[in-house]
Design an enzyme around this catalytic site. Structure first.
Site, PDB file in Angstrom:
ATOM      1  N   ASP A  11     -23.821  -4.067 -22.218  1.00  0.00           N
ATOM      2  CA  ASP A  11     -23.606  -3.296 -21.011  1.00  0.00           C
ATOM      3  C   ASP A  11     -22.472  -4.008 -20.252  1.00  0.00           C
ATOM      4  OD1 ASP A  11     -24.155  -1.549 -18.766  1.00  0.00           O
ATOM      5  OD2 ASP A  11     -25.082  -3.290 -17.815  1.00  0.00           O
ATOM      6  N   LEU A  12     -21.800  -3.314 -19.362  1.00  0.00           N
ATOM      7  CA  LEU A  12     -20.662  -3.921 -18.660  1.00  0.00           C
ATOM      8  C   LEU A  12     -21.061  -4.463 -17.280  1.00  0.00           C
ATOM      9  CD1 LEU A  12     -17.554  -4.410 -18.558  1.00  0.00           C
ATOM     10  CD2 LEU A  12     -17.326  -2.126 -17.591  1.00  0.00           C
ATOM     11  N   ASP A  13     -21.393  -3.510 -16.376  1.00  0.00           N
ATOM     12  CA  ASP A  13     -21.657  -3.892 -14.984  1.00  0.00           C
ATOM     13  C   ASP A  13     -22.916  -4.763 -14.874  1.00  0.00           C
ATOM     14  OD1 ASP A  13     -19.511  -2.295 -13.913  1.00  0.00           O
ATOM     15  OD2 ASP A  13     -20.735  -0.522 -14.278  1.00  0.00           O
ATOM     16  N   THR A  19     -19.778  -6.719 -11.244  1.00  0.00           N
ATOM     17  CA  THR A  19     -19.460  -5.499 -10.501  1.00  0.00           C
ATOM     18  C   THR A  19     -20.690  -4.796  -9.945  1.00  0.00           C
ATOM     19  OG1 THR A  19     -19.450  -4.463 -12.654  1.00  0.00           O
ATOM     20  CG2 THR A  19     -17.300  -4.874 -11.666  1.00  0.00           C
ATOM     21  N   LYS A  47     -29.256   0.917 -10.958  1.00  0.00           N
ATOM     22  CA  LYS A  47     -28.540   0.122 -11.965  1.00  0.00           C
ATOM     23  C   LYS A  47     -28.588   0.792 -13.333  1.00  0.00           C
ATOM     24  CE  LYS A  47     -28.631  -4.587 -10.204  1.00  0.00           C
ATOM     25  NZ  LYS A  47     -29.255  -5.906 -10.395  1.00  0.00           N
ATOM     26  N   SER A  50     -26.077   6.806 -14.436  1.00  0.00           N
ATOM     27  CA  SER A  50     -24.762   7.434 -14.234  1.00  0.00           C
ATOM     28  C   SER A  50     -24.493   7.723 -12.751  1.00  0.00           C
ATOM     29  CB  SER A  50     -24.681   8.744 -15.012  1.00  0.00           C
ATOM     30  OG  SER A  50     -25.540   9.694 -14.405  1.00  0.00           O
ATOM     31  N   ARG A  51     -23.236   8.009 -12.456  1.00  0.00           N
ATOM     32  CA  ARG A  51     -22.847   8.237 -11.057  1.00  0.00           C
ATOM     33  C   ARG A  51     -23.656   9.371 -10.437  1.00  0.00           C
ATOM     34  NH1 ARG A  51     -16.631   9.185 -10.435  1.00  0.00           N
ATOM     35  NH2 ARG A  51     -16.703   7.425 -11.883  1.00  0.00           N
ATOM     36  N   SER A 116     -21.496   1.209 -21.928  1.00  0.00           N
ATOM     37  CA  SER A 116     -21.578   1.320 -20.468  1.00  0.00           C
ATOM     38  C   SER A 116     -21.635   2.769 -20.012  1.00  0.00           C
ATOM     39  CB  SER A 116     -20.345   0.653 -19.848  1.00  0.00           C
ATOM     40  OG  SER A 116     -20.247   0.962 -18.481  1.00  0.00           O
ATOM     41  N   ALA A 117     -22.335   3.002 -18.918  1.00  0.00           N
ATOM     42  CA  ALA A 117     -22.397   4.340 -18.331  1.00  0.00           C
ATOM     43  C   ALA A 117     -21.168   4.635 -17.482  1.00  0.00           C
ATOM     44  CB  ALA A 117     -23.644   4.447 -17.451  1.00  0.00           C
ATOM     45  N   LYS A 119     -17.544   5.374 -15.951  1.00  0.00           N
ATOM     46  CA  LYS A 119     -16.265   6.027 -16.233  1.00  0.00           C
ATOM     47  C   LYS A 119     -15.116   5.113 -15.842  1.00  0.00           C
ATOM     48  CE  LYS A 119     -17.533  10.870 -16.075  1.00  0.00           C
ATOM     49  NZ  LYS A 119     -18.623  11.534 -15.424  1.00  0.00           N
ATOM     50  N   LYS A 147     -28.437   6.826 -19.362  1.00  0.00           N
ATOM     51  CA  LYS A 147     -29.527   5.930 -19.727  1.00  0.00           C
ATOM     52  C   LYS A 147     -30.723   6.313 -18.853  1.00  0.00           C
ATOM     53  CE  LYS A 147     -26.193   2.178 -20.518  1.00  0.00           C
ATOM     54  NZ  LYS A 147     -25.635   0.901 -20.058  1.00  0.00           N
ATOM     55  N   GLU A 171     -28.528  -6.052 -21.532  1.00  0.00           N
ATOM     56  CA  GLU A 171     -28.642  -5.133 -20.389  1.00  0.00           C
ATOM     57  C   GLU A 171     -29.198  -5.832 -19.151  1.00  0.00           C
ATOM     58  OE1 GLU A 171     -28.352  -2.401 -18.855  1.00  0.00           O
ATOM     59  OE2 GLU A 171     -27.507  -1.037 -20.330  1.00  0.00           O
ATOM     60  N   ASP A 172     -28.699  -5.441 -17.971  1.00  0.00           N
ATOM     61  CA  ASP A 172     -29.270  -5.973 -16.725  1.00  0.00           C
ATOM     62  C   ASP A 172     -30.106  -4.916 -16.009  1.00  0.00           C
ATOM     63  OD1 ASP A 172     -27.080  -4.357 -15.969  1.00  0.00           O
ATOM     64  OD2 ASP A 172     -26.983  -5.382 -14.032  1.00  0.00           O
TER      65      ASP A 172
HETATM   66  C1  BG6 Z   1     -23.283   1.620 -14.698  1.00  0.00           C
HETATM   67  C2  BG6 Z   1     -23.721   0.987 -13.402  1.00  0.00           C
HETATM   68  O1  BG6 Z   1     -22.751   0.652 -15.537  1.00  0.00           O
HETATM   69  O2  BG6 Z   1     -22.295   2.621 -14.456  1.00  0.00           O
HETATM   70  C3  BG6 Z   1     -24.197   2.057 -12.430  1.00  0.00           C
HETATM   71  O3  BG6 Z   1     -24.775   0.080 -13.653  1.00  0.00           O
HETATM   72  C4  BG6 Z   1     -23.104   3.109 -12.249  1.00  0.00           C
HETATM   73  O4  BG6 Z   1     -24.506   1.436 -11.207  1.00  0.00           O
HETATM   74  C5  BG6 Z   1     -22.712   3.681 -13.610  1.00  0.00           C
HETATM   75  O5  BG6 Z   1     -23.563   4.150 -11.402  1.00  0.00           O
HETATM   76  C6  BG6 Z   1     -21.608   4.710 -13.509  1.00  0.00           C
HETATM   77  O6  BG6 Z   1     -20.444   4.067 -13.095  1.00  0.00           O
HETATM   78  P1  BG6 Z   1     -19.119   4.790 -12.581  1.00  0.00           P
HETATM   79  O7  BG6 Z   1     -18.138   3.662 -12.518  1.00  0.00           O
HETATM   80  O8  BG6 Z   1     -18.753   5.787 -13.629  1.00  0.00           O
HETATM   81  O9  BG6 Z   1     -19.427   5.413 -11.281  1.00  0.00           O
HETATM   82 MG    MG Z   2     -25.533  -2.931 -15.875  1.00  0.00          MG
END
Ligand code: BG6
Ligand code: MG
Length: 223
Positions: A11-13, A19, A47, A50-51, A116-117, A119, A147, A171-172
């Site tokens: 996972d990224l964030d 972030t 966490k 998706s947005r 990662s979710a 964008k 997710k 994953e966090d």
């Molecule tokens: C996930 C984050 O990686 O991405 C979520 O943990 C976030 O908090 C989701 O809502 C979507 O991200 P973005 O950048 O497309 O708004």
């Molecule tokens: Mg995360």
């Protein structure tokens, strides 16, 4: 004892980059502009989500109903604030231990992917220089189901040409651990036990996490 893990999906964030706090700050700003408060504790539910799904959860917390147009503009405003924050990121935004682990995995022939979710993943990968350590990238621009749906991780395994059972996911987020388990993958949680109690393995962060530490823990898991 041995294990059959040949690839790791990150996972990224909140796992590779710091972030998660920017997402929280941007959602909190939105909540406040809509007239309600939003705590770090409540943020746990957003966490990994998706947005759009995050916005829906936030609105339900604030007991607020918005029209579709208002939702679009709320998401745009949250994202504008968030992109402003990540646009200033440097390689220093990479979380401790992440780069060492990615480098070691590359040397050890273990395949790596992003799952990662977000964008905004391409911007973050570019700002931090992480792209070169990943064999595949799956982000919110390629997925249509949030997710805990397993889509993002199944696409990652497909890109790496591995079976789900040959992949470990870092994953966090509780929703992310669930997504990986729904995909039939082993899971490593980054964070605290009370939030990630379903993870197979748990670390507070990636510091000191090496392939040999992982291999040992994976070998100890029931098959
Ligand atoms: C996930 C984050 O990686 O991405 C979520 O943990 C976030 O908090 C989701 O809502 C979507 O991200 P973005 O950048 O497309 O708004
Ligand atoms: Mg995360």
């Amino acid at each position: 004892m041995s294990h059959n893990i040949k690839g790791i999906i990150f996972d990224l964030d909140g796992v590779l980059v710091d972030t998660a706090r920017y997402h929280f700050q941007a959602w909190r700003q939105l909540a406040e502009s809509l007239g309600f408060s939003f705590t770090e504790e409540e943020n746990e539910r957003l966490k990994g989500v998706s947005r759009r799904a995050s916005l829906e959860i936030l609105l339900s917390m604030g007991k607020l109903t918005l029209s579709e147009d208002e939702k679009e503009s709320a998401m745009a405003s949250k994202n504008k604030n968030y992109v402003e924050m990540i646009g200033k990121m440097t390689p220093e935004g990479i979380l401790p231990g992440a780069l060492d682990l990615l480098k070691e995995l590359k040397q050890s022939g273990i395949k790596t992917a992003l799952g990662s979710a977000s964008k905004n993943a391409p911007l973050i990968l570019e700002r931090t220089g992480l792209a070169r350590y990943l064999d595949a990238v799956v982000d919110g621009n390629r997925t249509s189901r949030a997710k805990p749906d397993p889509e993002v991780f199944l696409l990652g395994a497909g890109d790496l040409k591995l079976e789900p059972g040959e992949c470990l996911v870092f994953e966090d987020a509780a929703a992310g651990i669930e997504a990986a388990q729904n995909a039939g993958m082993k899971t490593a949680g980054i964070g605290r036990k009370n939030q990630l109690n379903r993870a197979d393995i748990l670390f507070p962060n990636l510091q000191g996490v090496t392939w040999s530490v992982l291999s040992k823990k994976l070998s100890d898991l029931p098959r």
